[in-house]
Every structure is written in C-alpha cells, then in structure tokens.
Design a protein around this motif. Structure first.
Motif, mmCIF file in Angstrom:
data_model
loop_
_atom_site.group_PDB
_atom_site.id
_atom_site.type_symbol
_atom_site.label_atom_id
_atom_site.label_comp_id
_atom_site.label_asym_id
_atom_site.label_seq_id
_atom_site.Cartn_x
_atom_site.Cartn_y
_atom_site.Cartn_z
ATOM 1 N N LYS A 35 9.552 -15.001 -3.439
ATOM 2 C CA LYS A 35 10.280 -14.845 -4.726
ATOM 3 C C LYS A 35 10.957 -13.568 -4.949
ATOM 4 O O LYS A 35 10.426 -12.660 -4.520
ATOM 5 N N GLY A 36 12.229 -13.853 -5.623
ATOM 6 C CA GLY A 36 12.749 -12.673 -5.931
ATOM 7 C C GLY A 36 13.893 -12.153 -4.984
ATOM 8 O O GLY A 36 14.019 -12.992 -3.818
ATOM 9 N N LYS A 37 14.894 -11.501 -5.306
ATOM 10 C CA LYS A 37 16.178 -11.118 -4.788
ATOM 11 C C LYS A 37 16.074 -9.762 -4.077
ATOM 12 O O LYS A 37 15.720 -8.882 -4.773
ATOM 13 N N TYR A 38 15.928 -9.461 -2.802
ATOM 14 C CA TYR A 38 15.834 -8.279 -2.279
ATOM 15 C C TYR A 38 16.763 -8.264 -0.964
ATOM 16 O O TYR A 38 16.216 -9.199 -0.068
ATOM 17 N N ASN A 39 17.555 -7.284 -0.800
ATOM 18 C CA ASN A 39 18.351 -7.485 0.525
ATOM 19 C C ASN A 39 18.026 -6.626 1.794
ATOM 20 O O ASN A 39 18.391 -6.783 2.865
ATOM 21 N N SER A 40 16.931 -5.668 1.458
ATOM 22 C CA SER A 40 16.577 -5.013 2.728
ATOM 23 C C SER A 40 15.357 -5.288 3.158
ATOM 24 O O SER A 40 14.410 -6.051 2.458
ATOM 25 N N GLN A 41 14.790 -4.967 4.383
ATOM 26 C CA GLN A 41 13.655 -5.457 5.002
ATOM 27 C C GLN A 41 12.396 -4.468 4.529
ATOM 28 O O GLN A 41 11.426 -4.799 4.791
ATOM 29 N N PHE A 42 12.777 -3.452 4.081
ATOM 30 C CA PHE A 42 12.015 -2.422 3.543
ATOM 31 C C PHE A 42 11.899 -2.205 1.928
ATOM 32 O O PHE A 42 12.895 -2.156 1.209
ATOM 33 N N ILE A 43 10.866 -2.173 1.369
ATOM 34 C CA ILE A 43 10.552 -1.938 -0.235
ATOM 35 C C ILE A 43 9.412 -0.790 -0.359
ATOM 36 O O ILE A 43 8.578 -0.780 0.453
ATOM 37 N N THR A 44 9.719 0.013 -1.329
ATOM 38 C CA THR A 44 8.825 0.998 -1.481
ATOM 39 C C THR A 44 7.943 0.854 -3.018
ATOM 40 O O THR A 44 8.709 0.519 -3.874
ATOM 41 N N GLN A 45 6.953 0.858 -3.044
ATOM 42 C CA GLN A 45 5.965 1.121 -4.289
ATOM 43 C C GLN A 45 5.841 2.448 -4.845
ATOM 44 O O GLN A 45 5.469 3.368 -3.735
ATOM 45 N N LYS A 46 5.994 2.809 -5.854
ATOM 46 C CA LYS A 46 5.875 3.864 -6.548
ATOM 47 C C LYS A 46 4.424 3.887 -7.282
ATOM 48 O O LYS A 46 4.529 3.021 -8.114
ATOM 49 N N TYR A 47 3.598 4.577 -7.054
ATOM 50 C CA TYR A 47 2.336 4.949 -7.905
ATOM 51 C C TYR A 47 2.662 5.156 -9.122
ATOM 52 O O TYR A 47 3.364 6.476 -9.283
ATOM 53 N N THR A 48 2.307 4.666 -10.185
ATOM 54 C CA THR A 48 2.794 5.054 -11.328
ATOM 55 C C THR A 48 1.520 5.367 -12.523
ATOM 56 O O THR A 48 1.940 5.765 -13.678
ATOM 57 N N GLY A 49 0.420 5.166 -12.122
ATOM 58 C CA GLY A 49 -0.520 5.191 -13.111
ATOM 59 C C GLY A 49 -1.909 4.792 -12.752
ATOM 60 O O GLY A 49 -1.976 4.020 -11.457
ATOM 61 N N THR A 50 -2.878 4.631 -13.540
ATOM 62 C CA THR A 50 -4.162 4.201 -12.981
ATOM 63 C C THR A 50 -4.071 2.795 -12.986
ATOM 64 O O THR A 50 -5.323 2.219 -12.270
ATOM 65 N N CYS A 51 -3.096 2.036 -13.323
ATOM 66 C CA CYS A 51 -3.321 0.551 -13.078
ATOM 67 C C CYS A 51 -2.577 -0.106 -11.771
ATOM 68 O O CYS A 51 -2.559 -1.211 -11.672
ATOM 69 N N SER A 52 -2.095 1.105 -11.106
ATOM 70 C CA SER A 52 -1.286 0.644 -9.991
ATOM 71 C C SER A 52 -2.439 0.513 -8.784
ATOM 72 O O SER A 52 -3.249 1.135 -8.768
ATOM 73 N N ASN A 53 -1.946 -0.588 -8.115
ATOM 74 C CA ASN A 53 -2.792 -0.808 -6.930
ATOM 75 C C ASN A 53 -2.230 0.080 -5.798
ATOM 76 O O ASN A 53 -1.332 0.367 -5.638
ATOM 77 N N ILE A 54 -3.348 0.774 -4.921
ATOM 78 C CA ILE A 54 -3.013 1.514 -4.022
ATOM 79 C C ILE A 54 -3.342 0.969 -2.698
ATOM 80 O O ILE A 54 -4.461 1.122 -2.258
ATOM 81 N N PRO A 55 -2.046 0.849 -1.952
ATOM 82 C CA PRO A 55 -2.446 0.226 -0.585
ATOM 83 C C PRO A 55 -2.417 1.329 0.392
ATOM 84 O O PRO A 55 -1.323 1.528 1.347
ATOM 85 N N SER A 56 -3.433 2.054 0.453
ATOM 86 C CA SER A 56 -3.792 3.288 1.227
ATOM 87 C C SER A 56 -3.936 3.075 2.662
ATOM 88 O O SER A 56 -3.635 3.914 3.525
ATOM 89 N N LEU A 57 -4.293 1.737 2.959
ATOM 90 C CA LEU A 57 -4.430 1.437 4.488
ATOM 91 C C LEU A 57 -3.078 0.760 5.164
ATOM 92 O O LEU A 57 -2.478 -0.145 4.418
ATOM 93 N N LYS A 58 -3.095 1.144 6.241
ATOM 94 C CA LYS A 58 -1.530 0.445 6.812
ATOM 95 C C LYS A 58 -1.867 -1.039 7.344
ATOM 96 O O LYS A 58 -2.750 -1.038 8.518
ATOM 97 N N GLN A 59 -1.730 -1.886 6.609
ATOM 98 C CA GLN A 59 -2.224 -3.185 6.966
ATOM 99 C C GLN A 59 -1.273 -4.228 6.303
ATOM 100 O O GLN A 59 -0.319 -4.091 5.707
ATOM 101 N N LEU A 60 -1.647 -5.409 6.591
ATOM 102 C CA LEU A 60 -0.791 -6.579 6.089
ATOM 103 C C LEU A 60 -1.174 -6.828 4.609
ATOM 104 O O LEU A 60 -2.656 -6.666 4.213
ATOM 105 N N TRP A 61 -0.315 -7.225 3.685
ATOM 106 C CA TRP A 61 -0.576 -7.162 2.396
ATOM 107 C C TRP A 61 0.277 -8.756 1.954
ATOM 108 O O TRP A 61 1.504 -9.053 2.437
ATOM 109 N N ILE A 62 -0.188 -9.215 0.844
ATOM 110 C CA ILE A 62 0.461 -10.191 -0.001
ATOM 111 C C ILE A 62 0.628 -9.398 -1.073
ATOM 112 O O ILE A 62 -0.229 -9.132 -1.944
ATOM 113 N N VAL A 63 1.997 -9.260 -1.689
ATOM 114 C CA VAL A 63 2.337 -8.473 -2.603
ATOM 115 C C VAL A 63 2.843 -9.177 -3.875
ATOM 116 O O VAL A 63 4.041 -9.954 -3.430
#
Length: 188
Positions: A35-63
C-alpha cells in the motif's frame, strides 16, 4: 492486525539494512510494497519519540507506517509492524514464572524456557506468514480493482471515439449528398 495496519499510509515487507541508533535512523530495503506510493527501493524511518518502534535488529519486517514531512516514515509502536524475530522488541512477552522446588533441576528449567521460546517463535512465524498472505491478497484485489477501472476508462474512451467518428461520417455523408444534389440541380 492487517486491517489495522492498512489504515496507515504505507505498508510493505522489507529488510532492515542500516541501523544508526545515534541519529535515530533505520533504513529498510522494500521487498514488496502493498500500500502507498513510493518510487525508491529504500526507505528510512526516523525515530521521533517514545511511541516509535525501533527496528534495531537487521532482519525482515512487515511495516505499517505514516510519512513524515521529509519523506521518511514513522513506524508507530501502536502499529502492528513486526520483525520476523521479535526478540529485542516490546512485542515479546516475558517468560512464564516457574516455581522451582529444590527437586527440579536446572536442566528442566532450561528445557521449559527453551520450549517456551520455541512456542513463541512458532506462533510468531504463523502470524508472520498469515500477515504476508493477507497483504498479498489485499494487493491482488487492489490490482484487480485498478485493472477494472482501467478497462472501464478504455471503454469510455472507445465510446467517445465511436461517437466522434459517427458524427464525422454523418457530416461527410451530408456533404456528399449536398454536393450530389447541387450537381443535379446545376445540370438542369
């Protein structure tokens, strides 16, 4: 979980490829976009506060995430986003309390924790596969809807072309009839 997740702006299956915990940036390689429109193969998550999920492990994710103003994403801790192995995240429940009597030896305790880990991993794997299949089904139905809309649009375009060509043919036929009648009247 998928229904809740699809309320976010973007949903994808990807892999964490870069972790910068100092800057609070986590880069995903998008494997499948649902879902969504995104043209790049890479996307960055910015940690913005205490409610953010922190994907600290290099692994597969459903986001499931929303976009920030700078085209990064915010993966909320309230979203059903999950890593393939939830260890190190808040989604892993604590192990069960085992009342140890003097007679139970450490090996039995160790085995019961091992069994608990296996049960949790099995359940997580089932949930993971279920979510992927639901997302793939969602993507397929969205594609079918889009294809039907394109077909309907093409049919509407063809209808317009047919009407225009009919009008042009009528005008040409009327002109031809007018020319023939004028020549008959001129010949008399």
């Amino acid at each position: 979980m998928v229904e809740v997740g699809l309320k976010y702006e973007i949903a994808f299956y990807g892999e964490v490829i870069k972790v910068d915990s100092i800057k609070g940036l986590y880069t995903f390689r998008i494997i499948e976009l649902y879902k969504g429109k995104y043209n790049s193969q890479f996307i960055t998550q910015k940690y913005t506060g205490t409610c953010s999920n922190i994907p600290s492990l290099k692994q597969l994710w459903i986001v499931y995430a929303n976009f920030n103003d700078d085209k990064t994403i915010e993966v909320s801790g309230c979203s059903p986003s999950t890593g393939f192995r939830p260890y190190g995240s808040d989604s892993m429940p604590s192990p069960p309390d085992i009342k140890i009597s003097q007679k139970i030896d450490d090996q039995i305790k160790s085995l019961s924790f091992y069994i608990w880990d296996l049960k949790f991993e099995n359940r997580n794997l089932q949930d993971w596969i279920y979510q992927l299949e639901k997302l793939r089904t969602y993507k397929k139905t969205q594609k079918e809807i889009s294809d039907k809309e394109k077909t309907a649009t093409k049919l509407e375009s063809y209808s317009v072309y047919i009407i225009i060509s009919l009008i042009v043919n009528i005008v040409l036929l009327a002109s031809l009839i007018f020319v023939i009648l004028k020549k008959k009247n001129f010949a008399k």
